[in-house]
Design a protein around this motif. Structure first.
Motif, PDB file in Angstrom:
ATOM      1  N   LEU A 105       0.823  -1.207   0.000  1.00 40.71           N
ATOM      2  CA  LEU A 105       0.000   0.000   0.000  1.00 40.71           C
ATOM      3  C   LEU A 105       0.856   1.254   0.000  1.00 40.71           C
ATOM      4  N   ILE A 106       1.954   1.210   0.747  1.00 39.25           N
ATOM      5  CA  ILE A 106       2.879   2.354   0.779  1.00 39.25           C
ATOM      6  C   ILE A 106       3.410   2.625  -0.623  1.00 39.25           C
ATOM      7  N   GLU A 107       3.743   1.552  -1.325  1.00 38.25           N
ATOM      8  CA  GLU A 107       4.299   1.683  -2.685  1.00 38.25           C
ATOM      9  C   GLU A 107       3.292   2.292  -3.653  1.00 38.25           C
ATOM     10  N   ILE A 108       2.042   1.809  -3.618  1.00 38.01           N
ATOM     11  CA  ILE A 108       1.069   2.330  -4.581  1.00 38.01           C
ATOM     12  C   ILE A 108       0.624   3.751  -4.206  1.00 38.01           C
ATOM     13  N   LEU A 109       0.616   4.073  -2.924  1.00 33.75           N
ATOM     14  CA  LEU A 109       0.288   5.442  -2.518  1.00 33.75           C
ATOM     15  C   LEU A 109       1.391   6.408  -2.947  1.00 33.75           C
ATOM     16  N   SER A 110       2.627   5.952  -2.890  1.00 33.34           N
ATOM     17  CA  SER A 110       3.755   6.775  -3.351  1.00 33.34           C
ATOM     18  C   SER A 110       3.666   6.995  -4.862  1.00 33.34           C
ATOM     19  N   ARG A 111       3.297   5.934  -5.563  1.00 32.60           N
ATOM     20  CA  ARG A 111       3.251   5.997  -7.026  1.00 32.60           C
ATOM     21  C   ARG A 111       2.041   6.782  -7.543  1.00 32.60           C
ATOM     22  N   PHE A 112       0.904   6.616  -6.882  1.00 33.13           N
ATOM     23  CA  PHE A 112      -0.334   7.209  -7.394  1.00 33.13           C
ATOM     24  C   PHE A 112      -0.872   8.334  -6.510  1.00 33.13           C
ATOM     25  N   GLY A 113      -0.021   8.913  -5.686  1.00 32.44           N
ATOM     26  CA  GLY A 113      -0.454   9.983  -4.788  1.00 32.44           C
ATOM     27  C   GLY A 113      -1.045  11.175  -5.517  1.00 32.44           C
ATOM     28  N   GLU A 114      -0.372  11.613  -6.582  1.00 30.44           N
ATOM     29  CA  GLU A 114      -0.875  12.771  -7.344  1.00 30.44           C
ATOM     30  C   GLU A 114      -2.201  12.447  -8.026  1.00 30.44           C
ATOM     31  N   GLN A 115      -2.338  11.206  -8.474  1.00 28.03           N
ATOM     32  CA  GLN A 115      -3.597  10.784  -9.101  1.00 28.03           C
ATOM     33  C   GLN A 115      -4.732  10.800  -8.080  1.00 28.03           C
ATOM     34  N   ALA A 116      -4.409  10.432  -6.842  1.00 33.89           N
ATOM     35  CA  ALA A 116      -5.413  10.466  -5.775  1.00 33.89           C
ATOM     36  C   ALA A 116      -5.845  11.903  -5.489  1.00 33.89           C
ATOM     37  N   LYS A 117      -4.879  12.832  -5.492  1.00 32.08           N
ATOM     38  CA  LYS A 117      -5.214  14.248  -5.265  1.00 32.08           C
ATOM     39  C   LYS A 117      -6.111  14.778  -6.389  1.00 32.08           C
ATOM     40  N   LEU A 118      -5.784  14.397  -7.622  1.00 36.24           N
ATOM     41  CA  LEU A 118      -6.611  14.793  -8.761  1.00 36.24           C
ATOM     42  C   LEU A 118      -8.018  14.218  -8.611  1.00 36.24           C
ATOM     43  N   SER A 119      -8.101  12.959  -8.213  1.00 36.43           N
ATOM     44  CA  SER A 119      -9.393  12.299  -8.043  1.00 36.43           C
ATOM     45  C   SER A 119     -10.237  13.006  -6.988  1.00 36.43           C
TER      46      SER A 119
END
Length: 235
Positions: A209-223
């Motif tokens: 989860l740490i890895e995918i949050l690091s990778r897709f953090g900006e996408q989550a903010k956009l979402s």
């Protein structure tokens, strides 16, 4: 209007003009007027053209099919029926109906007026507060703050954080791959907001989860930006 169109089968005039959405919508409207007896009422519709969400994410709602055949010619008649009941029809270019509804609901609620948003859309649950509820007339289900917590285990204002992580396939909001509702709820319950989670993600128990949050953090903010209903529409 879409729900009415799909809920009622073929219905038309003697000349073959479709009327299922007209009939269904009017029946739903009359039920609300009869049972809720509102002191004030408005109908908000999506205006034609792109919105600010399309500007920040061109693929927003790109997966949605076009308007079903037979629905489009009914819409002008639905607008005429609403106006015949002396109910204002509000549309605002550049914004979705949700944003207009959110703006009106928040402004009226500040004055201590109790607001009921008639919708089956879970996106609107982020607006729920002491003075704002949602009502799904087709499922006869109403959500206030307590019902949101009971169903989603988070407060209404945290619904955008949940959607930022799990995404929304209906609106084509990407979210974070591999995170569904259960994981999203657990993370937001622990960290309270998406921003706290991303800033302190090393505290997440699972390394993956740490890895995918690091990778897709900006996408989550956009979402989260896409999922957040604007409540400052100039009206």
């Amino acid at each position: 209007i879409f729900r009415a169109f799909h809920a009622i089968g073929r219905l038309s005039t003697s000349k073959g003009f479709p009327t299922n959405a007209i009939f269904g919508f009017t029946s739903m409207l009359l039920k609300v007027l009869r049972e809720m007896k509102p002191e004030y009422v408005a109908v908000v519709l999506d205006a034609k053209g792109p919105t600010f969400r399309d500007e920040i994410y061109p693929d927003y709602k790109a997966n949605r099919p076009g308007m079903p055949e037979g629905l489009e010619p009914q819409i002008p008649y639905i607008k005429r029926i609403i106006k015949a009941y002396n109910i204002p029809v509000i549309e605002k270019e550049g914004y979705e109906a949700d944003d207009v509804i959110g703006t009106i609901a928040k402004e009226v609620a500040k004055k201590g007026v109790d607001v009921v948003i008639v919708t089956g859309d879970k996106d609107m649950l982020q607006l729920v507060s002491e003075h704002i509820r949602t009502l799904d007339t087709m499922k006869d289900r109403s959500f206030g703050p307590r019902e949101v917590v009971d169903r989603y285990a988070v407060n209404p204002e945290q619904m955008t954080d949940i959607m930022a992580l799990m995404g929304d396939s209906i609106d084509n909001i990407p979210g974070v791959p591999g995170i569904g509702e259960k994981t999203a709820v657990a993370l937001i319950s622990q960290f309270k907001t998406l921003e706290n989670l991303l800033a302190d993600r090393e505290r997440v128990s699972k390394k993956k989860l740490i890895e995918i949050l690091s990778r897709f953090g900006e996408q989550a903010k956009l979402s989260k930006r896409l999922a957040t209903i604007a409540t400052d529409v100039p009206l």
